[in-house]
Motif scaffolding. Structure first.
Motif, PDB file in Angstrom:
ATOM      1  N   ARG A  12       1.015  -1.639   0.030  1.00 46.26           N
ATOM      2  CA  ARG A  12       0.344  -0.078   0.029  1.00 46.26           C
ATOM      3  C   ARG A  12       0.947   1.187   0.066  1.00 46.26           C
ATOM      4  N   CYS A  13       1.824   1.006   0.566  1.00 45.01           N
ATOM      5  CA  CYS A  13       3.177   2.084   0.624  1.00 45.01           C
ATOM      6  C   CYS A  13       3.743   2.569  -0.595  1.00 45.01           C
ATOM      7  N   VAL A  14       3.647   1.656  -1.666  1.00 41.78           N
ATOM      8  CA  VAL A  14       4.560   1.883  -3.081  1.00 41.78           C
ATOM      9  C   VAL A  14       3.507   2.194  -3.708  1.00 41.78           C
ATOM     10  N   GLU A  15       1.512   1.553  -3.595  1.00 41.23           N
ATOM     11  CA  GLU A  15       0.736   2.707  -4.419  1.00 41.23           C
ATOM     12  C   GLU A  15       0.903   3.820  -3.494  1.00 41.23           C
ATOM     13  N   LEU A  16       1.227   4.166  -2.348  1.00 39.55           N
ATOM     14  CA  LEU A  16       0.925   5.578  -2.482  1.00 39.55           C
ATOM     15  C   LEU A  16       1.632   6.516  -3.013  1.00 39.55           C
ATOM     16  N   ALA A  17       3.016   6.102  -3.124  1.00 38.33           N
ATOM     17  CA  ALA A  17       4.314   6.341  -4.061  1.00 38.33           C
ATOM     18  C   ALA A  17       3.803   6.656  -5.113  1.00 38.33           C
ATOM     19  N   LYS A  18       3.847   5.853  -5.607  1.00 36.07           N
ATOM     20  CA  LYS A  18       2.904   5.876  -7.320  1.00 36.07           C
ATOM     21  C   LYS A  18       2.042   6.772  -7.436  1.00 36.07           C
ATOM     22  N   ASP A  25       4.585  14.749  -7.802  1.00 39.87           N
ATOM     23  CA  ASP A  25       5.813  14.471  -6.630  1.00 39.87           C
ATOM     24  C   ASP A  25       6.405  13.049  -6.041  1.00 39.87           C
ATOM     25  N   GLU A  26       7.512  13.959  -5.043  1.00 39.30           N
ATOM     26  CA  GLU A  26       8.553  12.334  -5.278  1.00 39.30           C
ATOM     27  C   GLU A  26       7.801  11.405  -4.874  1.00 39.30           C
ATOM     28  N   PRO A  27       7.962   9.825  -4.903  1.00 42.18           N
ATOM     29  CA  PRO A  27       7.881   8.829  -4.726  1.00 42.18           C
ATOM     30  C   PRO A  27       7.839   8.033  -3.530  1.00 42.18           C
ATOM     31  N   HIS A  46       4.447  15.443  -0.590  1.00 42.69           N
ATOM     32  CA  HIS A  46       3.570  16.604  -0.736  1.00 42.69           C
ATOM     33  C   HIS A  46       4.436  18.165  -1.054  1.00 42.69           C
ATOM     34  N   VAL A  47       5.554  16.881  -1.483  1.00 44.86           N
ATOM     35  CA  VAL A  47       7.088  18.110  -1.143  1.00 44.86           C
ATOM     36  C   VAL A  47       6.678  19.441  -2.564  1.00 44.86           C
ATOM     37  N   ALA A  48       6.139  19.047  -3.736  1.00 48.06           N
ATOM     38  CA  ALA A  48       6.177  19.539  -5.207  1.00 48.06           C
ATOM     39  C   ALA A  48       5.655  20.980  -4.910  1.00 48.06           C
ATOM     40  N   ASP A  49       5.149  21.337  -3.653  1.00 42.10           N
ATOM     41  CA  ASP A  49       5.294  23.065  -3.487  1.00 42.10           C
ATOM     42  C   ASP A  49       5.882  23.792  -3.076  1.00 42.10           C
ATOM     43  N   GLY A  50       7.066  23.183  -3.038  1.00 42.25           N
ATOM     44  CA  GLY A  50       8.503  23.417  -2.040  1.00 42.25           C
ATOM     45  C   GLY A  50       8.676  23.651  -0.949  1.00 42.25           C
ATOM     46  N   ASP A  51       7.637  22.446   0.167  1.00 40.88           N
ATOM     47  CA  ASP A  51       7.542  22.757   1.501  1.00 40.88           C
ATOM     48  C   ASP A  51       8.361  21.526   1.388  1.00 40.88           C
ATOM     49  N   HIS A  52       9.675  21.214   1.757  1.00 37.48           N
ATOM     50  CA  HIS A  52      10.302  20.147   2.163  1.00 37.48           C
ATOM     51  C   HIS A  52      10.031  19.269   3.571  1.00 37.48           C
ATOM     52  N   GLU A 146      12.869  -3.239  -5.812  1.00 37.76           N
ATOM     53  CA  GLU A 146      12.929  -2.615  -7.611  1.00 37.76           C
ATOM     54  C   GLU A 146      12.238  -1.503  -7.682  1.00 37.76           C
ATOM     55  N   GLU A 147      10.589  -2.041  -7.130  1.00 32.72           N
ATOM     56  CA  GLU A 147       8.853  -1.522  -7.225  1.00 32.72           C
ATOM     57  C   GLU A 147       9.717   0.457  -7.300  1.00 32.72           C
ATOM     58  N   VAL A 148      10.499   0.291  -5.893  1.00 32.78           N
ATOM     59  CA  VAL A 148      10.872   1.342  -5.054  1.00 32.78           C
ATOM     60  C   VAL A 148      11.556   1.871  -6.533  1.00 32.78           C
ATOM     61  N   HIS A 149      12.561   1.456  -6.844  1.00 33.29           N
ATOM     62  CA  HIS A 149      13.518   2.034  -7.655  1.00 33.29           C
ATOM     63  C   HIS A 149      12.987   2.547  -8.886  1.00 33.29           C
ATOM     64  N   GLN A 150      12.136   1.876  -9.399  1.00 32.29           N
ATOM     65  CA  GLN A 150      11.791   2.579 -10.613  1.00 32.29           C
ATOM     66  C   GLN A 150      11.165   3.625 -10.688  1.00 32.29           C
ATOM     67  N   LEU A 151      10.477   3.756  -9.684  1.00 30.33           N
ATOM     68  CA  LEU A 151       9.436   4.842  -9.107  1.00 30.33           C
ATOM     69  C   LEU A 151      10.525   5.949  -9.505  1.00 30.33           C
TER      70      LEU A 151
END
Length: 160
Positions: A12-18, A25-27, A46-52, A146-151
């Protein structure tokens, strides 16, 4: 030891990263699970807006501090697609959360980002145990690395 239940939550975490990746956004994705196995909270980056500081692990720590008593927090498990950064590990520790299970390590992420030509992080990648001392930490999980690496490859390919 990683159980089938652990793998289910990590998937589920990997799905959320997708989902984060699909939103530009960063996965990264994370899930908070109670001692009795109930999913209490989940989020993605939710860092795409610049708030890391908008990492899912940090959001989990904030949510848990507000919505759970200390005993519940200490028995909960945080699952995440990538090992906590130092900021999130500290938040986890200050909130008094319990076990952490991650699919890929900070060390792996650092290697992947170097291979992808990404700019170095302004924050050191430290193992969670170098930041907090009293949580059980398990990972990385080879079945999902490997799935996370691919993201991450997909994220940096879009930026390139």
């Amino acid at each position: 030891m990683i159980s089938d239940t652990d793998l289910k939550h990590l998937r589920r975490c990997v799905e959320l990263a997708k989902i984060a990746l699909e939103k530009g956004d960063e996965p990264f994705g994370s899930v908070l699970v109670s001692a009795d196995g109930k999913v209490l909270f989940e989020d993605h980056n939710h860092v795409a807006d610049g708030d890391h500081t908008q990492h899912p692990e940090f959001a989990i720590a904030r949510w848990a501090a507000t919505n759970m008593v200390p005993e519940e927090r200490s028995k909960a498990t945080v699952y995440t697609s990538g090992e906590h950064c130092p900021m999130c590990a500290a938040a986890h520790g200050w909130a008094g959360l319990g076990r952490i299970v991650y699919a890929s390590s900070s060390e792996q992420l650092g290697q992947w980002l170097t291979e992808l030509g990404a700019a170095p992080s302004r924050v050191r990648n430290l193992p969670i145990q170098d930041v907090i001392i009293d949580s059980t930490v398990e990972g990385p999980v080879p079945e999902l690395m490997e799935e996370v690496h691919q993201l991450h490859r997909q994220f940096y390919a879009k930026r390139g």
